[in-house]
Design an enzyme around this catalytic site. Structure first.
Site, short mmCIF file in Angstrom:
data_model
loop_
_atom_site.label_atom_id
_atom_site.label_comp_id
_atom_site.label_asym_id
_atom_site.label_seq_id
_atom_site.Cartn_x
_atom_site.Cartn_y
_atom_site.Cartn_z
CE LYS A 134 -0.79 0.37 5.02
NZ LYS A 134 -1.83 0.49 6.07
CG ASP A 135 3.69 2.19 2.75
OD1 ASP A 135 2.60 2.76 2.97
OD2 ASP A 135 4.38 1.66 3.64
NE ARG A 185 -7.37 3.29 3.23
CZ ARG A 185 -7.63 2.53 4.29
NH1 ARG A 185 -8.84 2.01 4.46
NH2 ARG A 185 -6.69 2.27 5.18
NE ARG A 186 -6.64 2.71 8.25
CZ ARG A 186 -5.39 2.40 8.54
NH1 ARG A 186 -4.61 3.30 9.14
NH2 ARG A 186 -4.90 1.21 8.26
NE ARG A 225 3.44 10.25 9.55
CZ ARG A 225 4.57 10.66 9.00
NH1 ARG A 225 4.81 11.95 8.87
NH2 ARG A 225 5.48 9.78 8.60
NE ARG A 263 0.35 3.92 13.37
CZ ARG A 263 0.03 3.24 12.27
NH1 ARG A 263 -1.09 3.50 11.64
NH2 ARG A 263 0.83 2.30 11.82
CB CYS A 311 -0.62 6.77 -2.14
SG CYS A 311 0.07 5.40 -3.08
#
Length: 307
Positions: A82-83, A131-132, A149, A155, A243
């Site tokens: 995803k990165d 997105r979230r 972050r 987190r 992204c």
């Protein structure tokens, strides 16, 4: 065949864990090869203060590693897929994608919730993902999204230090790290939040001309995962190849049929466009879905909210 292989990896606990999983799978198949990890600090690791959108998107976790691939300092690199941007440098390629772990997100919280509807009014939820954020606010516009972050454990600790009602994390990271959740609860968001493109999958990147490394990597490649994430990445690429947008994508193969779900959301959750398509693997489903959303004006509207 090489006797020694240098593997590039970020220094984070999760990145090192993922690199070691890949090496273990290869070591089992090639016991006479020595694998060594070279730790590489990326821009995304150095700057934990600013948002990913501000410093260049998720590609900031990959560029320095790709540079060392291009100069031959490392033989391959292990990334969270995803990165990885949907368009790679001309001389590099994804040599393998092992079998995918869970692609979905989950909520980690100090109280047990059976669904997002159980969150208290005005709940403070930590995430740095647009997105979230967009999908969560679409479902619960009263929620306060708190930007956070850092590594997975960092987190999780912010639940206490930032007085959060929960944080949203990828299930795959928690599973690979086997993170202890003492005193915390985990709620799957499989039916609530569409994952990021390629979430849960690893991308092993190498040079196109490195035949020895490509031969090694081919032994741990998973064809079904390759197919599914290609559809997802086609969707992302057709939407502009970034992204940074609040984009969700998930493809799943059942028999000879692929089902793809894609969405674009505004960060404030006011607008959400989604599309579900089914077809054969060769039907370019990701591109089809993207073109439909673009024709409906989704991208222009979302771009206007990001300015």
């Amino acid at each position: 065949m090489k006797n020694e292989v240098i593997v590039g990896s970020r220094k984070s606990l999760l990145a090192m864990c993922q690199s070691k999983l890949v090496i273990a799978a290869l070591q089992e198949r090639f016991p006479n090869i020595t694998f060594k990890i070279k730790e590489i600090v990326t821009q995304g690791d150095r700057n934990l203060k600013d948002s990913l959108q501000k410093i260049g998107g998720k590609g900031v976790f990959v560029k320095e590693i790709e540079a060392q691939l291009q100069t031959g300092e490392i033989d391959f690199a292990v990334h969270s897929l995803k990165d990885v941007m949907p368009v790679l440098p001309d001389d590099l390629m994804i040599g393998a994608i092992p079998k995918r772990e869970s692609p979905f997100d989950c909520l980690i919280s100090p109280r047990k919730f059976s669904s997002l509807t159980d969150l208290p009014e005005g709940a403070r939820i930590g995430t740095n993902s647009l997105r979230r954020q967009g999908q969560l606010l679409h479902l619960r516009p009263d929620v306060q999204v708190i930007p956070i972050r850092g590594n997975v454990d960092t987190r999780i600790k912010k639940i206490e230090t930032e007085h959060l009602d929960g944080v949203i994390l990828a299930e795959s990271g928690l599973d690979r790290l086997q993170v202890p959740l003492d005193g915390l609860y985990r709620l799957s968001l499989k039916d609530d939040i569409l994952p990021a493109t390629g979430q849960g999958a690893l991308a092993i990147e190498c040079r196109k001309t490195d035949a020895d490394t490509l031969a090694l990597l081919s032994t741990i490649d998973d064809a079904t995962t390759q197919l599914n994430v290609r559809v997802e990445r086609d969707f992302l690429r057709a939407l502009g190849g970034s992204c940074n947008y609040p984009i969700g994508a998930f493809a799943e193969t059942t028999g000879s049929q692929v089902t793809f779900k894609g969405l674009v959301a505004s960060p404030d959750g006011h607008h959400l466009f989604n599309k579900i398509v089914q077809g054969a693997p060769e039907d370019n489903l990701g591109q089809q879905a993207a073109e439909t959303l673009i024709s409906e004006g989704a991208l222009k509207l979302i771009e206007s909210t990001l300015k």
